[in-house]
Design a protein around this motif. Structure first.
Motif, PDB file in Angstrom:
ATOM      1  N   UNK A  96      11.886  33.906 -50.204  1.00  0.00           N
ATOM      2  CA  UNK A  96      11.560  32.510 -49.931  1.00  0.00           C
ATOM      3  C   UNK A  96      12.017  32.110 -48.530  1.00  0.00           C
ATOM      4  N   UNK A  97      11.205  31.313 -47.867  1.00  0.00           N
ATOM      5  CA  UNK A  97      11.586  30.812 -46.551  1.00  0.00           C
ATOM      6  C   UNK A  97      11.990  29.344 -46.649  1.00  0.00           C
ATOM      7  N   UNK A  98      12.814  28.911 -45.718  1.00  0.00           N
ATOM      8  CA  UNK A  98      13.246  27.520 -45.649  1.00  0.00           C
ATOM      9  C   UNK A  98      12.390  26.802 -44.611  1.00  0.00           C
ATOM     10  N   UNK A  99      11.827  25.676 -44.978  1.00  0.00           N
ATOM     11  CA  UNK A  99      10.979  24.931 -44.060  1.00  0.00           C
ATOM     12  C   UNK A  99      11.816  24.058 -43.121  1.00  0.00           C
ATOM     13  N   UNK A 100      11.528  24.159 -41.837  1.00  0.00           N
ATOM     14  CA  UNK A 100      12.178  23.319 -40.826  1.00  0.00           C
ATOM     15  C   UNK A 100      11.142  22.439 -40.115  1.00  0.00           C
ATOM     16  N   UNK A 101      10.092  22.100 -40.853  1.00  0.00           N
ATOM     17  CA  UNK A 101       8.969  21.360 -40.285  1.00  0.00           C
ATOM     18  C   UNK A 101       9.400  20.002 -39.716  1.00  0.00           C
ATOM     19  N   UNK A 102      10.221  19.264 -40.463  1.00  0.00           N
ATOM     20  CA  UNK A 102      10.637  17.942 -39.994  1.00  0.00           C
ATOM     21  C   UNK A 102      11.472  18.039 -38.717  1.00  0.00           C
ATOM     22  N   UNK A 103      12.293  19.059 -38.623  1.00  0.00           N
ATOM     23  CA  UNK A 103      13.082  19.257 -37.402  1.00  0.00           C
ATOM     24  C   UNK A 103      12.163  19.620 -36.239  1.00  0.00           C
ATOM     25  N   UNK A 104      11.147  20.435 -36.520  1.00  0.00           N
ATOM     26  CA  UNK A 104      10.200  20.793 -35.477  1.00  0.00           C
ATOM     27  C   UNK A 104       9.442  19.564 -34.983  1.00  0.00           C
ATOM     28  N   UNK A 105       9.089  18.678 -35.879  1.00  0.00           N
ATOM     29  CA  UNK A 105       8.401  17.442 -35.486  1.00  0.00           C
ATOM     30  C   UNK A 105       9.271  16.624 -34.532  1.00  0.00           C
ATOM     31  N   UNK A 106      10.555  16.574 -34.812  1.00  0.00           N
ATOM     32  CA  UNK A 106      11.486  15.839 -33.947  1.00  0.00           C
ATOM     33  C   UNK A 106      11.548  16.470 -32.564  1.00  0.00           C
ATOM     34  N   UNK A 107      11.654  17.788 -32.521  1.00  0.00           N
ATOM     35  CA  UNK A 107      11.710  18.498 -31.242  1.00  0.00           C
ATOM     36  C   UNK A 107      10.417  18.281 -30.447  1.00  0.00           C
ATOM     37  N   UNK A 108       9.299  18.359 -31.131  1.00  0.00           N
ATOM     38  CA  UNK A 108       8.003  18.214 -30.456  1.00  0.00           C
ATOM     39  C   UNK A 108       7.861  16.854 -29.776  1.00  0.00           C
ATOM     40  N   UNK A 109       8.411  15.824 -30.377  1.00  0.00           N
ATOM     41  CA  UNK A 109       8.204  14.473 -29.874  1.00  0.00           C
ATOM     42  C   UNK A 109       9.224  14.048 -28.812  1.00  0.00           C
ATOM     43  N   UNK A 110      10.432  14.620 -28.858  1.00  0.00           N
ATOM     44  CA  UNK A 110      11.489  14.016 -28.047  1.00  0.00           C
ATOM     45  C   UNK A 110      12.189  14.958 -27.063  1.00  0.00           C
ATOM     46  N   UNK A 111      11.799  16.196 -26.990  1.00  0.00           N
ATOM     47  CA  UNK A 111      12.368  17.093 -25.984  1.00  0.00           C
ATOM     48  C   UNK A 111      11.530  17.034 -24.710  1.00  0.00           C
ATOM     49  N   UNK A 112      12.204  16.944 -23.568  1.00  0.00           N
ATOM     50  CA  UNK A 112      11.530  16.854 -22.274  1.00  0.00           C
ATOM     51  C   UNK A 112      12.221  17.798 -21.299  1.00  0.00           C
ATOM     52  N   UNK A 113      11.455  18.615 -20.580  1.00  0.00           N
ATOM     53  CA  UNK A 113      12.017  19.548 -19.615  1.00  0.00           C
ATOM     54  C   UNK A 113      12.055  18.923 -18.231  1.00  0.00           C
ATOM     55  N   UNK A 114      13.228  18.973 -17.613  1.00  0.00           N
ATOM     56  CA  UNK A 114      13.416  18.495 -16.248  1.00  0.00           C
ATOM     57  C   UNK A 114      14.205  19.556 -15.484  1.00  0.00           C
ATOM     58  N   UNK A 115      13.505  20.362 -14.689  1.00  0.00           N
ATOM     59  CA  UNK A 115      14.178  21.438 -13.970  1.00  0.00           C
ATOM     60  C   UNK A 115      14.790  22.426 -14.937  1.00  0.00           C
ATOM     61  N   UNK A 116      16.071  22.716 -14.759  1.00  0.00           N
ATOM     62  CA  UNK A 116      16.739  23.673 -15.643  1.00  0.00           C
ATOM     63  C   UNK A 116      17.237  23.031 -16.930  1.00  0.00           C
ATOM     64  N   UNK A 117      17.018  21.727 -17.073  1.00  0.00           N
ATOM     65  CA  UNK A 117      17.530  21.007 -18.233  1.00  0.00           C
ATOM     66  C   UNK A 117      16.421  20.682 -19.228  1.00  0.00           C
ATOM     67  N   UNK A 118      16.738  20.807 -20.497  1.00  0.00           N
ATOM     68  CA  UNK A 118      15.900  20.274 -21.555  1.00  0.00           C
ATOM     69  C   UNK A 118      16.626  19.060 -22.109  1.00  0.00           C
ATOM     70  N   UNK A 119      16.017  17.904 -21.952  1.00  0.00           N
ATOM     71  CA  UNK A 119      16.657  16.643 -22.298  1.00  0.00           C
ATOM     72  C   UNK A 119      16.066  16.073 -23.582  1.00  0.00           C
ATOM     73  N   UNK A 120      16.837  15.234 -24.239  1.00  0.00           N
ATOM     74  CA  UNK A 120      16.378  14.584 -25.470  1.00  0.00           C
ATOM     75  C   UNK A 120      16.203  13.105 -25.193  1.00  0.00           C
ATOM     76  N   UNK A 121      15.075  12.567 -25.610  1.00  0.00           N
ATOM     77  CA  UNK A 121      14.751  11.163 -25.341  1.00  0.00           C
ATOM     78  C   UNK A 121      15.289  10.268 -26.456  1.00  0.00           C
ATOM     79  N   UNK A 122      16.616  10.191 -26.538  1.00  0.00           N
ATOM     80  CA  UNK A 122      17.257   9.412 -27.595  1.00  0.00           C
ATOM     81  C   UNK A 122      16.800   7.954 -27.586  1.00  0.00           C
ATOM     82  N   UNK A 123      16.587   7.403 -26.399  1.00  0.00           N
ATOM     83  CA  UNK A 123      16.311   5.971 -26.268  1.00  0.00           C
ATOM     84  C   UNK A 123      15.021   5.544 -26.945  1.00  0.00           C
TER      85      UNK A 123
END
Length: 259
Positions: free
Chosen positions: A37-64
């Motif tokens: 059996x596998x564990x689903x991480x779909x909801x976490x992936x949805x969060x990453x897809x919407x709020x992670x932003x790459x700026x140069x060498x940094x991957x930032x999170x758009x908490x605001x």
């Protein structure tokens, strides 16, 4: 007087900050390798897809800009993970479970107190961050972030690349990966995370007479071995690195990894 107390607290925090030892919590060192059996991480992936932003060498999170609906999605993910007993799964599933849980909990902690300048501002009066706070219960056990990283992930898997996988919501930390960890992709993601970090200035900064390394390599020197072993590890992901005999300095930026 207020300034003195603030300075004293800051000095206390930095002087007492020490990386916890890797000490196995044997309760979690159990698995069922026959469970496909596998564990689903779909909801976490949805969060990453919407709020992670790459700026140069940094991957930032758009908490605001996290919406109430998306925070509920993150909360749903954490509730799902808390209802799972990871010991019933294969070790490969467990590793992905713990890494994703750690990272999702960290984002949740920031959102609960946002806006803040640094994760180190969370926790009690004499705390340097929230890492020793019990924040989730899994399989009947109350867990802290330090439990997950230093009593489960590090001692069970003994893989120094874990330091590139868990994210402490800081600019100095290895980037939060845009893909949720799974049993299938963990090894590739770990190598990707290691390559990105070691080839960034925040990981390894080459100067004329010295090398500046992330403090991770100082705090967790026991996981990377001797200086020679450490540079062999670094060279694996940054082949152009040459043997170094000069001064090594360490640095870490605790500012929030926010967009």
């Amino acid at each position: 007087m207020k300034t003195f107390i603030s300075s004293l607290l800051l000095l206390f925090s930095f002087n007492t900050f020490a990386a916890p030892k890797s000490e196995l919590w044997s309760y979690w060192n159990v698995s069922n390798e026959k469970n496909a059996t596998t564990i689903s991480h779909q909801y976490w992936q949805q969060t990453l897809d919407k709020y992670l932003i790459t700026r140069g060498e940094f991957t930032l999170f758009d908490y605001a800009h996290v919406t109430d609906a998306d925070e509920r999605t993150l909360n749903s993910y954490l509730r799902q993970m808390s209802r799972i007993d990871p010991r019933e799964y294969k070790k490969s599933e467990q590793y992905a479970y713990w890494v994703n849980l750690y990272n999702a909990l960290t984002v949740k902690l920031i959102l609960m107190d946002y806006p803040i300048e640094s994760i180190t501002k969370l926790g009690g009066l004499f705390s340097f961050g929230p890492w020793d706070e019990e924040i989730i219960t899994v399989a009947g056990k109350a867990l802290t972030l330090n439990d997950i990283e230093h009593r489960i992930l590090r001692p069970i898997w003994n893989d120094p690349r874990t330091h590139y996988a868990v994210n402490c919501a800081s600019l100095g930390c290895p980037n939060l990966q845009p893909k949720a960890f799974t049993a299938r992709n963990s090894d590739k993601l770990l190598d990707k995370a290691a390559t990105e970090f070691i080839n960034s200035d925040k990981g390894v900064l080459i100067k004329e007479e010295n090398v500046q390394l992330s403090s991770i390599y100082d705090w967790f020197a026991i996981d990377f071995g001797s200086q020679q072993q450490l540079f062999e590890h670094l060279k694996k992901y940054r082949p152009e690195l040459k043997p170094f005999k000069g001064d090594i300095r360490y640095d870490y930026n605790w500012k929030l990894n926010q967009q």
